[in-house]
Design a protein around this motif. Structure first.
Motif, PDB file in Angstrom:
ATOM      1  N   TYR A   1       0.894  -1.149   0.049  1.00  0.00           N
ATOM      2  CA  TYR A   1      -0.103  -0.033   0.195  1.00  0.00           C
ATOM      3  C   TYR A   1       0.933   1.253   0.068  1.00  0.00           C
ATOM      4  O   TYR A   1       0.335   2.363   0.007  1.00  0.00           O
ATOM      5  CB  TYR A   1      -1.012   0.136   1.163  1.00  0.00           C
ATOM      6  CG  TYR A   1      -1.530  -1.133   1.471  1.00  0.00           C
ATOM      7  CD1 TYR A   1      -2.447  -1.730   0.924  1.00  0.00           C
ATOM      8  CD2 TYR A   1      -0.860  -2.064   2.753  1.00  0.00           C
ATOM      9  CE1 TYR A   1      -3.134  -3.011   0.991  1.00  0.00           C
ATOM     10  CE2 TYR A   1      -1.586  -3.331   3.026  1.00  0.00           C
ATOM     11  CZ  TYR A   1      -2.523  -3.695   2.289  1.00  0.00           C
ATOM     12  OH  TYR A   1      -2.987  -5.132   2.406  1.00  0.00           O
TER      13      TYR A   1
ATOM     14  N   GLU B   1       2.336   3.549  -1.882  1.00  0.00           N
ATOM     15  CA  GLU B   1       2.302   4.440  -2.876  1.00  0.00           C
ATOM     16  C   GLU B   1       0.963   4.998  -2.678  1.00  0.00           C
ATOM     17  O   GLU B   1       0.918   6.022  -3.371  1.00  0.00           O
ATOM     18  CB  GLU B   1       2.353   3.872  -4.234  1.00  0.00           C
ATOM     19  CG  GLU B   1       3.858   3.313  -4.677  1.00  0.00           C
ATOM     20  CD  GLU B   1       4.349   3.929  -5.929  1.00  0.00           C
ATOM     21  OE1 GLU B   1       3.939   5.115  -6.107  1.00  0.00           O
ATOM     22  OE2 GLU B   1       5.091   3.240  -6.529  1.00  0.00           O
ATOM     23  N   LEU B   2       0.135   4.501  -1.852  1.00  0.00           N
ATOM     24  CA  LEU B   2      -1.392   5.257  -1.614  1.00  0.00           C
ATOM     25  C   LEU B   2      -1.350   6.096  -0.501  1.00  0.00           C
ATOM     26  O   LEU B   2      -2.046   5.925   0.732  1.00  0.00           O
ATOM     27  CB  LEU B   2      -2.187   4.148  -1.444  1.00  0.00           C
ATOM     28  CG  LEU B   2      -2.359   3.158  -2.810  1.00  0.00           C
ATOM     29  CD1 LEU B   2      -3.351   2.244  -2.381  1.00  0.00           C
ATOM     30  CD2 LEU B   2      -2.638   3.897  -3.967  1.00  0.00           C
TER      31      LEU B   2
ATOM     32  N   LYS C   1      -2.614  -2.946  -6.090  1.00  0.00           N
ATOM     33  CA  LYS C   1      -3.228  -1.847  -5.650  1.00  0.00           C
ATOM     34  C   LYS C   1      -2.928  -0.490  -6.337  1.00  0.00           C
ATOM     35  O   LYS C   1      -3.866   0.661  -6.226  1.00  0.00           O
ATOM     36  CB  LYS C   1      -2.670  -1.554  -4.070  1.00  0.00           C
ATOM     37  CG  LYS C   1      -2.644  -2.673  -3.254  1.00  0.00           C
ATOM     38  CD  LYS C   1      -4.071  -3.193  -3.150  1.00  0.00           C
ATOM     39  CE  LYS C   1      -4.253  -4.342  -2.061  1.00  0.00           C
ATOM     40  NZ  LYS C   1      -3.559  -5.593  -2.548  1.00  0.00           N
ATOM     41  N   ILE C   2      -2.109  -0.584  -7.357  1.00  0.00           N
ATOM     42  CA  ILE C   2      -1.545   0.815  -7.966  1.00  0.00           C
ATOM     43  C   ILE C   2      -2.019   0.717  -9.574  1.00  0.00           C
ATOM     44  O   ILE C   2      -1.965   1.831 -10.291  1.00  0.00           O
ATOM     45  CB  ILE C   2      -0.183   1.479  -7.869  1.00  0.00           C
ATOM     46  CG1 ILE C   2       0.695   0.275  -8.353  1.00  0.00           C
ATOM     47  CG2 ILE C   2       0.181   1.674  -6.442  1.00  0.00           C
ATOM     48  CD1 ILE C   2       2.002   0.984  -8.507  1.00  0.00           C
TER      49      ILE C   2
ATOM     50  N   ASP D   1       2.393   7.681 -12.656  1.00  0.00           N
ATOM     51  CA  ASP D   1       2.300   8.763 -11.369  1.00  0.00           C
ATOM     52  C   ASP D   1       0.952   9.428 -11.172  1.00  0.00           C
ATOM     53  O   ASP D   1      -0.055   9.719 -10.527  1.00  0.00           O
ATOM     54  CB  ASP D   1       3.475   9.507 -11.361  1.00  0.00           C
ATOM     55  CG  ASP D   1       4.587   9.076 -10.940  1.00  0.00           C
ATOM     56  OD1 ASP D   1       4.684   8.129  -9.996  1.00  0.00           O
ATOM     57  OD2 ASP D   1       5.672   9.062 -11.537  1.00  0.00           O
TER      58      ASP D   1
ATOM     59  N   ILE E   1      -1.932   6.989 -10.527  1.00  0.00           N
ATOM     60  CA  ILE E   1      -1.829   6.844  -8.756  1.00  0.00           C
ATOM     61  C   ILE E   1      -2.453   8.177  -8.382  1.00  0.00           C
ATOM     62  O   ILE E   1      -2.917   7.890  -7.131  1.00  0.00           O
ATOM     63  CB  ILE E   1      -0.439   6.571  -8.447  1.00  0.00           C
ATOM     64  CG1 ILE E   1       0.014   5.234  -9.055  1.00  0.00           C
ATOM     65  CG2 ILE E   1      -0.328   6.486  -6.980  1.00  0.00           C
ATOM     66  CD1 ILE E   1       1.700   4.814  -8.742  1.00  0.00           C
TER      67      ILE E   1
ATOM     68  N   ARG F   1      -5.411   8.067  -5.352  1.00  0.00           N
ATOM     69  CA  ARG F   1      -5.137   8.509  -4.159  1.00  0.00           C
ATOM     70  C   ARG F   1      -6.270   9.499  -3.909  1.00  0.00           C
ATOM     71  O   ARG F   1      -6.832   9.664  -2.753  1.00  0.00           O
ATOM     72  CB  ARG F   1      -3.931   9.342  -4.168  1.00  0.00           C
ATOM     73  CG  ARG F   1      -2.504   8.360  -4.099  1.00  0.00           C
ATOM     74  CD  ARG F   1      -1.372   9.390  -3.911  1.00  0.00           C
ATOM     75  NE  ARG F   1      -0.083   8.640  -3.933  1.00  0.00           N
ATOM     76  CZ  ARG F   1       0.780   9.025  -4.847  1.00  0.00           C
ATOM     77  NH1 ARG F   1       0.745  10.157  -5.439  1.00  0.00           N
ATOM     78  NH2 ARG F   1       2.166   8.400  -4.830  1.00  0.00           N
TER      79      ARG F   1
END
Length: 396
Positions: free
Chosen positions: A207, A209-210, A237-238, A287, A290, A294
């Motif tokens: 997780y 990166e979140l 997840k990403i 990015d 992501i 987010r």
């Protein structure tokens, strides 16, 4: 026929999370049970284009076997990403592709654990890691854990008490199930104690990166001076979980051991999935993708926090995670959340009782809420239903 099963089968139980996921097939059920990403955020059109690109440019290679270690350009990208994000110093030789980070945990059990070996873990910890390691006959020792992570004095005490311990299992970023994040100092101390007592660490980071607020922190591995820390990661997840592509990262010597056991398990991961992901990373801005994830998850986290504050009893304690997919709820000690779940299912809402995340201790008044897979209005409605059941039971 009466089969003669291996002894380990008596220790393997069905995952409550996977069983509860069956409830999501019913459209009337609001489920906070699984750790599901939001499917509406999957980059379907981009993936369609990349699949066509890969089949046109290198279809024969993409549909062929590849090495056990995995597609080299993808491993190179992972290493560089970890170095940038987590402060590591990996190259492609330090990476092996796995079927999600879950396979990395299973292979870790195969590499390190014999019957009766000790695994030190957070309290609570990830249910599926408990299941993966338990299959190899290990024992768990829960380390006292607070809002900053494992308490170093408790960890060192256990390392002295169990000098033959084989693994320390940790999730420093937005931990599953609690959503808590380790402080910088705790990360340094974990690396130091691992080196001092010569016990390997599995640093699970699905997780990381979140993050929705606060600063990104370096990994435990970044403080590792003895090669004792091994990292896992995943695209589930990403990017999207259906490809089942994750990785394990560590010193080249230990990765060679993982390669040997993976060869006996499945030879390799899906070639075309690896190449498609690699091509996507070349052609699109991961990015930016992501960032979209987010923003959506941050709103859903905020909605969940507001709804729990509004609808749950006033003495409820819960975490306010800075990222990830989960928050953790502690109710009045008189409440058994397994019994609460039965009542909630009757109201078409589901969660995971917290006791499942403790390998030894039994905390019956806790539960885990996943907020990533539920739109805001459904989040509020589902949490209001749980609050209503609690009120009906006499808790306000």
């Amino acid at each position: 026929m009466e089969y003669k099963y291996a002894r380990r089968m008596s220790e393997i139980k069905a995952s409550e999370i996977r069983e509860l996921l069956k409830l999501t097939e019913k459209p009337e059920v609001i489920s906070f049970a699984g750790g599901l990403p939001a499917p509406e955020l999957f980059p379907i059109e981009e993936i369609r284009a990349v699949n066509n690109y890969v089949l046109d440019r290198c279809g024969e290679q993409a549909l062929q076997y590849t090495t056990t270690e995995g597609w080299q350009p993808l491993r190179k990208w992972i290493a560089e990403r970890m170095n940038t994000q987590l402060g590591t110093s990996f190259c492609d030789e330090n990476i092996m592709i796995t079927h999600g980070s879950q396979q990395a945990l299973d292979l870790s059990g195969k590499v390190f654990l014999d019957e009766g070996d000790v695994v030190l873990c957070e309290s609570p910890t990830y249910l599926a890691a408990i299941s993966a390691f338990k299959a190899y006959g290990c024992r768990f020792v829960e380390i006292d854990t607070d809002d900053e992570g494992m308490i170093p004095a408790s960890l060192e005490k256990a390392l002295k008490e169990y000098p033959a311990a084989k693994l320390i299992y940790i999730i420093p970023n937005f931990q599953n199930p609690t959503g808590k994040t380790w402080s910088l100092e705790r990360r340094k101390q974990a690396a130091e104690l691992s080196s001092k007592y010569r016990v390997a660490v599995i640093e699970d980071n699905p997780y990381g990166e979140l993050r929705y607020e606060g600063d990104f922190l370096p990994s435990v591995k970044s403080f590792d001076r003895s090669g004792s820390v091994i990292c896992t990661g995943t695209f589930s997840k990403i990017f999207c979980p259906g490809y089942r592509i994750g990785w394990i990262a560590g010193d080249a010597e230990v990765i060679r051991k993982y390669v040997l056991v993976k060869q006996g398990a499945d030879l390799q991961c899906n070639t075309i999935a690896q190449i498609v992901i690699s091509a996507y990373l070349e052609q699109y801005d991961i990015d930016a993708h992501i960032d979209k994830i987010r923003e959506v998850y941050r709103r859903r986290r905020d909605t969940a926090i507001e709804a729990i504050t509004r609808y749950f009893p006033s003495d409820t304690l819960f975490t306010r995670p800075e990222g990830g997919l989960f928050l953790w709820v502690e109710l009045n000690e008189a409440i058994n959340t397994t019994e609460l779940l039965e009542r909630c299912i009757a109201e078409n809402v589901a969660f995971v009782p917290g006791y499942s995340f403790f390998p030894n201790k039994c905390r019956l008044n806790t539960l885990r809420i996943n907020f990533s897979n539920t739109p805001e209005e459904k989040l509020e409605e589902g949490l209001a239903r749980i609050g209503h059941v609690l009120k009906q039971a006499g808790f306000q």
